[in-house]
Design a protein around this motif. Structure first.
Motif, PDB file in Angstrom:
ATOM      1  N   GLY A   1       0.772  -1.245  -0.027  1.00 51.54           N
ATOM      2  CA  GLY A   1      -0.053   0.003   0.058  1.00 51.54           C
ATOM      3  C   GLY A   1       0.888   1.266  -0.068  1.00 51.54           C
ATOM      4  O   GLY A   1       0.614   2.191  -0.750  1.00 51.54           O
ATOM      5  N   LYS A   2       1.924   1.560   0.580  1.00 50.35           N
ATOM      6  CA  LYS A   2       2.851   2.415   0.806  1.00 50.35           C
ATOM      7  C   LYS A   2       3.485   2.641  -0.361  1.00 50.35           C
ATOM      8  O   LYS A   2       3.928   3.750  -0.910  1.00 50.35           O
ATOM      9  CB  LYS A   2       3.792   2.249   2.114  1.00 50.35           C
ATOM     10  CG  LYS A   2       3.061   2.355   3.517  1.00 50.35           C
ATOM     11  CD  LYS A   2       4.077   2.017   4.336  1.00 50.35           C
ATOM     12  CE  LYS A   2       5.174   2.871   4.731  1.00 50.35           C
ATOM     13  NZ  LYS A   2       6.079   2.594   5.768  1.00 50.35           N
ATOM     14  N   LYS A   3       3.668   1.703  -1.256  1.00 52.44           N
ATOM     15  CA  LYS A   3       4.498   1.704  -2.507  1.00 52.44           C
ATOM     16  C   LYS A   3       3.592   2.716  -3.509  1.00 52.44           C
ATOM     17  O   LYS A   3       4.226   3.304  -4.191  1.00 52.44           O
ATOM     18  CB  LYS A   3       4.674   0.327  -3.028  1.00 52.44           C
ATOM     19  CG  LYS A   3       5.444   0.091  -4.551  1.00 52.44           C
ATOM     20  CD  LYS A   3       5.463  -1.149  -5.003  1.00 52.44           C
ATOM     21  CE  LYS A   3       5.869  -1.024  -6.503  1.00 52.44           C
ATOM     22  NZ  LYS A   3       6.015  -2.435  -7.108  1.00 52.44           N
ATOM     23  N   TYR A   4       2.447   2.208  -3.281  1.00 50.68           N
ATOM     24  CA  TYR A   4       1.295   3.159  -4.100  1.00 50.68           C
ATOM     25  C   TYR A   4       0.998   4.686  -3.710  1.00 50.68           C
ATOM     26  O   TYR A   4       0.437   5.456  -4.458  1.00 50.68           O
ATOM     27  CB  TYR A   4       0.151   2.563  -4.722  1.00 50.68           C
ATOM     28  CG  TYR A   4       0.836   1.271  -5.406  1.00 50.68           C
ATOM     29  CD1 TYR A   4       1.637   1.197  -6.722  1.00 50.68           C
ATOM     30  CD2 TYR A   4       0.629  -0.030  -5.059  1.00 50.68           C
ATOM     31  CE1 TYR A   4       2.301   0.248  -7.489  1.00 50.68           C
ATOM     32  CE2 TYR A   4       0.884  -1.239  -5.723  1.00 50.68           C
ATOM     33  CZ  TYR A   4       1.797  -1.196  -6.789  1.00 50.68           C
ATOM     34  OH  TYR A   4       2.241  -2.190  -7.480  1.00 50.68           O
ATOM     35  N   ALA A   5       0.938   4.549  -2.548  1.00 46.01           N
ATOM     36  CA  ALA A   5       0.431   5.788  -1.697  1.00 46.01           C
ATOM     37  C   ALA A   5       1.136   7.150  -2.010  1.00 46.01           C
ATOM     38  O   ALA A   5       2.212   7.135  -2.240  1.00 46.01           O
ATOM     39  CB  ALA A   5       0.418   5.515  -0.250  1.00 46.01           C
ATOM     40  N   THR A   6       0.173   8.233  -2.249  1.00 47.37           N
ATOM     41  CA  THR A   6       0.871   9.646  -2.568  1.00 47.37           C
ATOM     42  C   THR A   6       0.609  10.444  -1.232  1.00 47.37           C
ATOM     43  O   THR A   6       1.114  11.515  -1.406  1.00 47.37           O
ATOM     44  CB  THR A   6       0.152  10.388  -3.759  1.00 47.37           C
ATOM     45  OG1 THR A   6      -1.339  10.136  -3.501  1.00 47.37           O
ATOM     46  CG2 THR A   6       0.283   9.297  -4.999  1.00 47.37           C
ATOM     47  N   GLU A   7       0.127  10.091  -0.209  1.00 48.43           N
ATOM     48  CA  GLU A   7      -0.332  10.943   0.888  1.00 48.43           C
ATOM     49  C   GLU A   7       0.496  10.718   1.865  1.00 48.43           C
ATOM     50  O   GLU A   7       0.542   9.468   2.283  1.00 48.43           O
ATOM     51  CB  GLU A   7      -1.789  11.186   1.007  1.00 48.43           C
ATOM     52  CG  GLU A   7      -2.718  11.710  -0.221  1.00 48.43           C
ATOM     53  CD  GLU A   7      -2.364  13.171  -0.520  1.00 48.43           C
ATOM     54  OE1 GLU A   7      -1.767  13.955   0.535  1.00 48.43           O
ATOM     55  OE2 GLU A   7      -2.723  13.546  -1.532  1.00 48.43           O
ATOM     56  N   ALA A   8       0.780  11.609   2.727  1.00 51.69           N
ATOM     57  CA  ALA A   8       1.768  11.143   4.259  1.00 51.69           C
ATOM     58  C   ALA A   8       0.696  10.586   5.092  1.00 51.69           C
ATOM     59  O   ALA A   8       0.969   9.698   5.949  1.00 51.69           O
ATOM     60  CB  ALA A   8       2.404  12.290   4.691  1.00 51.69           C
TER      61      ALA A   8
END
Length: 307
Positions: A86-93
């Protein structure tokens, strides 16, 4: 063929999601998962606080949801795998923060040996078993404050505002008080001089150098709060007083102009004898702003004032 699944998305999403598929070199199965993530994001919008609506954020939210379904026997490694995906594709902190929180919750649960129920940690586990309210005990010094009504700038002080000030008596274990007589208040340390004042109020002096008779304070040019006890209106030579003096300058109507200022006790006594002033109250303290002239020898150590 890889982009064929994108046709099931609303028209306004197809272009950005197609670009996302190409940029990340998704295969057909991954593209189908992306499309599914959009459906999940829309169906569980109330749970998606902190998650955006772009393709990467939708994928991240799906991973967040998938963690809810992880079984205990799958272990922490499975949770970490989904979170990292999920973090690989996340764009928001904020998205990364929510995903990291899942891992931390699992670690806490496993470390304490509690039993996770079937269906995942967040949705069905007894999270209350891991929650604690931090408790603190107040020291007497931490409650040593006095609320003082703030009547604004000295030059705008109105008689009605002074009249409205009443004595405040904090009570109970936590010094609870009910504000009366003023709209603004300032909390000050309970210095002994302030604690001895019966009905204190504060006024702001933008430049102490404008005060005519405030002793050493008049030699400074800095902001300060004057704390005045309106219950003490009988002048004595060892104190200073806030007073209204009638000057010799005549206004229309025959009255003298009024000057609001700080005067020494002797001068105040003389003016009161000849009826040329009205004493508002004794100046209890001049509270100087933090860091201004700290080492000029004019201030008094807090320990000397606390009593």
């Amino acid at each position: 063929e890889t982009l064929s699944a994108i046709q099931f998305l609303p028209s306004e999403k197809r272009a950005p999601f197609s670009e996302f598929v190409v940029d990340n070199e998704f295969n057909l199965e991954q593209t189908k998962e992306l499309v599914k993530s959009v459906e999940i994001r829309a169906a569980h919008d109330s749970q998606a606080k902190g998650f955006g609506t772009g393709p990467g954020e939708c994928m991240a939210f799906k991973m967040w949801r998938d963690v809810q379904e992880v079984q205990r026997y799958e272990g922490l490694a499975r949770v970490v795998e989904l979170v990292e995906k999920g973090k690989k594709y996340a764009t928001e902190a904020s998205t990364c923060d929510r995903l990291d929180a899942l891992v931390e919750m699992w670690r806490i649960d496993l470390a304490e040996g509690s039993d996770l129920m079937e269906g995942g940690l967040m949705g069905k586990a007894n999270a209350a078993g891991n929650a604690k309210i931090q408790a603190v005990r107040l020291d007497a010094e931490e409650l040593a404050f006095k609320p003082v009504p703030m009547l604004g700038p000295l030059e705008k002080l109105q008689p009605a505002a002074v009249i409205a000030v009443e004595e405040i008596k904090p009570n109970g274990y936590f010094n609870v008080f009910k504000p009366v007589g003023a709209q603004q208040w300032v909390a000050l340390p309970a210095w002994s001089a302030l604690s001895a004042a019966k009905v204190p109020f504060a006024v702001l002096v933008g430049n102490t150098g404008t005060l005519r008779g405030a002793g050493d304070l008049s030699d400074r040019e800095e902001p300060a709060l004057l704390i005045v006890d309106k219950a003490d209106q009988t002048p004595n030579p060892t104190s200073f007083y806030l007073a209204v003096r009638e000057s010799s300058i005549q206004l229309s109507g025959g009255r003298g102009a009024e000057i609001l200022d700080v005067f020494g006790g002797k001068e105040t006594m003389a003016m009161e004898r000849d009826g040329s002033c009205t004493v508002i109250g004794r100046v209890v303290l001049a509270v100087r702003a933090p860091g201004l002239g700290r080492d000029d020898g004019m201030g008094v150590a807090a320990s000397e004032l606390m009593g």
